[in-house]
Design a protein around this motif. Structure first.
Motif, PDB file in Angstrom:
ATOM      1  N   CYS A 110       0.823  -1.210   0.000  1.00 38.30           N
ATOM      2  CA  CYS A 110       0.000   0.000   0.000  1.00 38.30           C
ATOM      3  C   CYS A 110       0.860   1.264   0.000  1.00 38.30           C
ATOM      4  O   CYS A 110       0.534   2.249  -0.672  1.00 38.30           O
ATOM      5  CB  CYS A 110      -0.935  -0.002   1.209  1.00 38.30           C
ATOM      6  N   ARG A 116      -4.688   1.191  -8.092  1.00 37.80           N
ATOM      7  CA  ARG A 116      -3.818   0.112  -7.613  1.00 37.80           C
ATOM      8  C   ARG A 116      -4.111  -0.197  -6.149  1.00 37.80           C
ATOM      9  O   ARG A 116      -4.155  -1.363  -5.737  1.00 37.80           O
ATOM     10  CB  ARG A 116      -2.354   0.498  -7.786  1.00 37.80           C
ATOM     11  N   LEU A 117      -4.300   0.850  -5.350  1.00 38.59           N
ATOM     12  CA  LEU A 117      -4.622   0.647  -3.934  1.00 38.59           C
ATOM     13  C   LEU A 117      -5.943  -0.106  -3.799  1.00 38.59           C
ATOM     14  O   LEU A 117      -6.068  -1.022  -2.981  1.00 38.59           O
ATOM     15  CB  LEU A 117      -4.696   2.003  -3.224  1.00 38.59           C
ATOM     16  N   GLN A 162       1.952   2.757  -3.181  1.00 40.70           N
ATOM     17  CA  GLN A 162       0.931   3.537  -3.883  1.00 40.70           C
ATOM     18  C   GLN A 162       0.680   4.880  -3.184  1.00 40.70           C
ATOM     19  O   GLN A 162       0.674   5.934  -3.827  1.00 40.70           O
ATOM     20  CB  GLN A 162      -0.393   2.746  -3.972  1.00 40.70           C
ATOM     21  N   THR A 163       0.489   4.833  -1.874  1.00 43.10           N
ATOM     22  CA  THR A 163       0.118   6.061  -1.147  1.00 43.10           C
ATOM     23  C   THR A 163       1.248   7.088  -1.121  1.00 43.10           C
ATOM     24  O   THR A 163       0.990   8.289  -1.049  1.00 43.10           O
ATOM     25  CB  THR A 163      -0.314   5.736   0.291  1.00 43.10           C
ATOM     26  N   HIS A 199       3.177   7.964  -3.547  1.00 45.57           N
ATOM     27  CA  HIS A 199       3.064   8.782  -4.755  1.00 45.57           C
ATOM     28  C   HIS A 199       1.902   9.769  -4.615  1.00 45.57           C
ATOM     29  O   HIS A 199       2.016  10.935  -5.008  1.00 45.57           O
ATOM     30  CB  HIS A 199       2.841   7.898  -5.982  1.00 45.57           C
ATOM     31  N   TRP A 246      -2.608   5.339  -9.077  1.00 41.41           N
ATOM     32  CA  TRP A 246      -2.220   4.794  -7.769  1.00 41.41           C
ATOM     33  C   TRP A 246      -3.444   4.511  -6.897  1.00 41.41           C
ATOM     34  O   TRP A 246      -3.428   3.577  -6.104  1.00 41.41           O
ATOM     35  CB  TRP A 246      -1.262   5.759  -7.075  1.00 41.41           C
TER      36      TRP A 246
END
Length: 250
Positions: free
Chosen positions: A173, A198-199, A176-177, A179, A195
């Motif tokens: 996670c 993706r999360l 992603q977070t 970014h 992102w």
């Protein structure tokens, strides 16, 4: 039976003398279409095809390599029944993942299929999968392929012992977070949609096996990330398409 005969016949075409790359790719494409229907106990042709793919010359036509990558994904059930082949297949796909967009995206999709079918064996490769997720921005994969890859990785993480899942999921996670937070901090106009999606994929396919009276190991990470999601809802309130993706993630 028809799939087996078709697969064998197309392999025969590949062995014809002076076969053109167009004919080779056409035969491989048909093999890709039937590969998923092959009996997992097939021992006559599939090993030969696998060996030929894994030893493709560097100068082979890119379309042939692309179709070969796709075949490996469609052979996921056969590979699961023959785990001794997995290491070489993963090395081949990892090399393809580092190529240009078409090959990279195809490799990501094939890795997802193999993760889904070979989840018991892929647990032994979890550190490599996490490294791939960490370096995802370095690969020229299409958004759908990136999500597919994270789906496969999340399925493998779900099979870990529950006391290991929280930390590994937190890493996935955070890739992603981090970014998203960077874009918000810099007030960058770039959409964080990729992102966020993706999360959401990680949340969707992370499915730990939890016994009665056991806490789900994913809960801790989801609660930690709520602060970020809440901040995103406020930060992107004027961007309708982004808000839609955040809501889907929630």
């Amino acid at each position: 039976v028809r799939s087996k005969k078709c697969f064998e016949h197309m392999f025969g075409v590949l062995q014809s003398p002076n076969v053109t790359w167009e004919a080779t790719e056409a035969a491989l494409f048909i093999m890709e279409c039937v590969a998923r229907n092959l009996d997992e106990k097939e021992e006559k042709t599939v090993p030969k095809v696998l060996e030929a793919i894994l030893n493709l010359p560097e100068n082979c036509h890119v379309t042939i390599r692309l179709t070969s990558v796709n075949i490996l994904g469609q052979l996921c059930d056969w590979i699961s029944a023959h785990p001794a082949t997995l290491e070489a297949v993963l090395n081949f796909l990892l090399a393809a993942l580092q190529k240009k967009a078409g090959l990279a995206s195809a490799a990501a999709q094939s890795l997802q299929l193999i993760c889904t079918s070979c989840h018991r064996e892929m647990i032994n490769h979890i550190s490599g999968l996490i490294e791939i997720a960490r370096c995802l921005e370095m690969f020229e994969v299409q958004p759908e392929a990136a999500i597919a890859l994270l789906k496969g990785i999340s399925i493998i993480v779900s099979r870990l012992p529950n006391d290991q899942i929280t930390d590994v999921m937190r890493q996935l996670c955070t890739f992603q977070t981090s970014h998203i937070c960077m874009l918000m901090d810099k007030r960058d106009a770039q959409s964080p949609g990729a992102w966020i999606d993706r999360l959401a994929a990680i949340y969707r396919y992370m499915n730990p096996r939890v016994g009665e009276n056991e806490e789900n190991p994913a809960v801790v990470v989801i609660i930690e990330n709520w602060t970020i999601l809440s901040k995103m809802l406020d930060h992107y309130k004027d961007m309708e398409k982004v808000i839609e993706r955040i809501v889907r993630c929630v």
